[in-house]
Motif scaffolding. Sequence first.
Motif, PDB file in Angstrom:
ATOM      1  N   SER A  82       6.336   7.422  -1.912  1.00 29.40           N
ATOM      2  CA  SER A  82       8.069   6.851  -2.748  1.00 29.40           C
ATOM      3  C   SER A  82       7.353   5.704  -3.736  1.00 29.40           C
ATOM      4  O   SER A  82       5.779   5.719  -4.469  1.00 29.40           O
ATOM      5  N   ALA A  93      10.783  -1.480   3.043  1.00 28.41           N
ATOM      6  CA  ALA A  93       9.286  -1.468   2.661  1.00 28.41           C
ATOM      7  C   ALA A  93       8.344  -1.113   3.897  1.00 28.41           C
ATOM      8  O   ALA A  93       7.246  -1.302   2.460  1.00 28.41           O
ATOM      9  N   ASP A 114       7.348  -2.384 -10.954  1.00 32.28           N
ATOM     10  CA  ASP A 114       7.436  -3.081  -9.828  1.00 32.28           C
ATOM     11  C   ASP A 114       6.093  -4.666  -9.363  1.00 32.28           C
ATOM     12  O   ASP A 114       5.904  -5.054  -8.291  1.00 32.28           O
ATOM     13  N   GLU A 154       5.623   1.046   2.944  1.00 32.82           N
ATOM     14  CA  GLU A 154       4.881   1.272   1.740  1.00 32.82           C
ATOM     15  C   GLU A 154       2.753   0.752   2.697  1.00 32.82           C
ATOM     16  O   GLU A 154       2.311   1.598   1.649  1.00 32.82           O
ATOM     17  N   SER A 212       7.882   3.025  -5.255  1.00 30.70           N
ATOM     18  CA  SER A 212       6.863   2.137  -4.462  1.00 30.70           C
ATOM     19  C   SER A 212       5.507   2.188  -4.082  1.00 30.70           C
ATOM     20  O   SER A 212       4.773   1.089  -4.253  1.00 30.70           O
ATOM     21  N   SER A 216       8.902  -4.430  -3.322  1.00 31.83           N
ATOM     22  CA  SER A 216       9.053  -3.292  -3.486  1.00 31.83           C
ATOM     23  C   SER A 216      10.992  -2.900  -4.396  1.00 31.83           C
ATOM     24  O   SER A 216      11.799  -3.498  -4.166  1.00 31.83           O
ATOM     25  N   ARG A 217      10.713  -1.445  -4.204  1.00 32.40           N
ATOM     26  CA  ARG A 217      12.429  -1.335  -4.332  1.00 32.40           C
ATOM     27  C   ARG A 217      13.310  -0.380  -3.430  1.00 32.40           C
ATOM     28  O   ARG A 217      14.156   0.338  -4.148  1.00 32.40           O
ATOM     29  N   THR A 218      13.033  -0.418  -2.026  1.00 36.32           N
ATOM     30  CA  THR A 218      13.347   0.339  -1.520  1.00 36.32           C
ATOM     31  C   THR A 218      14.670  -0.018  -0.590  1.00 36.32           C
ATOM     32  O   THR A 218      13.622  -1.411  -0.097  1.00 36.32           O
ATOM     33  N   HIS A 258       2.494  -7.974  -1.145  1.00 38.57           N
ATOM     34  CA  HIS A 258       3.804  -7.188  -1.740  1.00 38.57           C
ATOM     35  C   HIS A 258       5.181  -7.932  -0.541  1.00 38.57           C
ATOM     36  O   HIS A 258       4.877  -8.100  -0.012  1.00 38.57           O
ATOM     37  N   GLY A 276       8.992  -6.985   0.099  1.00 41.56           N
ATOM     38  CA  GLY A 276      10.202  -6.244   0.094  1.00 41.56           C
ATOM     39  C   GLY A 276      10.724  -6.795   1.634  1.00 41.56           C
ATOM     40  O   GLY A 276      10.247  -7.380   2.582  1.00 41.56           O
ATOM     41  N   SER A 325       1.856  -8.956   2.891  1.00 46.36           N
ATOM     42  CA  SER A 325       2.995  -7.598   3.048  1.00 46.36           C
ATOM     43  C   SER A 325       4.110  -8.878   3.736  1.00 46.36           C
ATOM     44  O   SER A 325       4.364  -9.214   4.636  1.00 46.36           O
ATOM     45  N   ASP A 340       8.569 -10.490   4.089  1.00 45.00           N
ATOM     46  CA  ASP A 340      10.096 -10.374   3.475  1.00 45.00           C
ATOM     47  C   ASP A 340       9.945 -12.022   2.740  1.00 45.00           C
ATOM     48  O   ASP A 340       9.596 -12.761   3.435  1.00 45.00           O
TER      49      ASP A 340
END
Length: 756
Positions: free
Chosen positions: A365, A389, A754, A392, A367, A514-516, A383, A385, A485, A487
Amino acid sequence: MTALPGETPGTDDAPAAPAPAPAPAPAPAPGDSAEESEASADGSESGEGAETSADTAPAAELSEAQAELAAQRELRERIEKRKAEKAAPISAGGRLSGTAADLLAAVRAVESGEKAGTAFFARPAPAPSPAPVSPRPAPAAAQPSRPAAPETAPAPQAASPEALDAVRTVLARGGAPEALARPAVDALGEQAAELLRTDPWHLLAVSGVRPEQADGFARALLGSECGPDDGRRTAALVGRLLERAALQGHTALDAAAVRTALAGHAVRDPDAAVLNAVEEGVALLFREGGDAEPDEADAEGGEPDEDGVREAGPAEDADAAPVRMFLSLDRYALAEESLADGLARLVNTCEKTGDWTEAAAAAPSPSAAELIRTVASAGLVVHSGGEAARAEPAALIAAARGLGLRALGAAHSEDGRRRLAAATGDPATAVTLAGLLSGAQGPGRDEDGALALDLLVVLDAPQLDVEGAAVLVEALADGARLVLSGDPGVLGSAGAGRVYADVLAARACPQVVSRTPDPGPIGELVSGIGIGELNQVDAPGREVVIVPVRDAGEAVHRTVQLVADSVPRAFSIPAEETQVITVGHGGAAGTRALNEALKQRLNPGPGRFGGFDPGDRVVHVPAPGRAVPGVVRSADGEGLHLDCGGVPVVVPQERVETSVRHGWALSAHQAAGMRWPAAVVVLPGDAAQGLSRPWVYTAFGRGERHLSVVHGVDRALPHAVAEVPAQERTTRLRPLLEALLTPDAGGSDRMTGDVR
């Protein structure tokens, strides 16, 4: 949102220690003790976070507790060595002077064993520090992680009969219950009797004991010698205030807030009490803002306003930044300084070489490609997401291993480790963070004592507390890369600190967003909650169901019906794969009541193994703040045998009562970092005060295929989502990172797309 077929549309568990009473009155029942002791035992807190990273090691190796202690000793030794080698002190500690600087040196001398320590914090002598870590070239293949082995939960060190008898004698003289003897020895050590005899307020170190009860105990032992401004009392009160603040996630407290709290405990001179606590080594003093050095006058603070900001005197610069004084327990102050120093080390020692172009081009992807390109030129990357995400970091690990780097991902829970292993397609690439630090999982250490890794990706990074993060970063060699990484919308760590949020706020490194998006109705619902909107979503497959209830009794009934009948019938999800999540442990629809009702329906039995039967779903708490779901298999002379995510665990008999709870229902804090095929979130009417946007975001995001909301809080739910943000935590990590930030740390040429 729709109802299931057949449905109508529409805080910790451990018993508190007995409390002492002023002689000769009977011992009063503890007030705040139940929630306090439950929080530490069940792995959740009254504050925002609820889990600390700890685990148990195989029986043939060091226990996890021993490994953590060794790591902490190594951490402290390295802190002192690194500071001694610097030409100038780091900003936080270096800005102390005069009396405050002398006190800081004295406290650290106590920790290093050069002088006799106080009894506020019992610490073992530091272990010899390993040789300095030097950069290493990238080796060939990483070693596979060790297979799971039976684990034995660490048992507390047994108190000697002599120590217990001596403590019982002192407690009896002070009119306190003899039942406090064992908790007192556990908290204070073998010297507990002497400590209590000379300083009765050490009793506050026992969970569940309130200040007024310790005062009564002290009056019975000391008579007219003690008073509200007794230095022993005020120092113990300051330590207790800071310890309780740490349960809420704070690593420091405004000195003005401490003075106000002391006044509420009848301390007549709070300023002198704060200074006394610093002199006794109970707390360290720090300044935020201004340029002058802190001294005793700063601790007294003049006349602070309601925010604790001392007004400038006539000789001070009118344009100077407001000055605030903070108090911190030494272990959190040292951990934050070490963590900031270690993160700066990773930023500055990363070799920004190598061709990652092909790996980025092959990413699944955009991202993931951006994450790979960013990590190629940075030693520290953040990171962020949602659940989707996580693919990634998995792609990054696979790409790095393809380049011959020793790359590994560490998750907060065993469930997270399994999901990461499934995403990478290689079980050897995923470990739990606790398993990595204890040595039970991962490649182990190199000859210098550092983790044998070139790239470490930490998933569920918001669950990192400052002490665990400091140990982790200290274990990484110079030149290693670290990716945090997670959320940012979920509940924070159970332990003190807000590492992930502070690193984000300090902008100390590149940040890849992330854009996912998370797919499906549940992903759409949770994404809206993250920005403060509780939207109605289309759920043609009944992925999201609202079940309105009138009271707590109906909430319990509906929850049992959903778990045992409705969800299995409608979605073919068995009851053992459905997790109930509620706001707190107490109340008519808390985890205790729900677990009792669910056990009666799903696995009735007499509870012949300390209240448990084979087949019971449980949550094991190997260390305060860490909740590990499991299932009871059997029990024998060794203890209670559990299956925790495929890992056999034996909990000694003496630990069962305090570290194992039924687990059909958990709090959102305990559930953070884990997911189940279905989740039933229970919101009884009395839960409204415990709701916040991070709580709702975390709870609603635990279900993969289905989410049922047993809804009894009416408008309190949308209000919490829109108006109640994350609880603020007072920490020092962000300014420390900002002070240590180097010009090339941010990767300014990559602050597009991103990357924020």
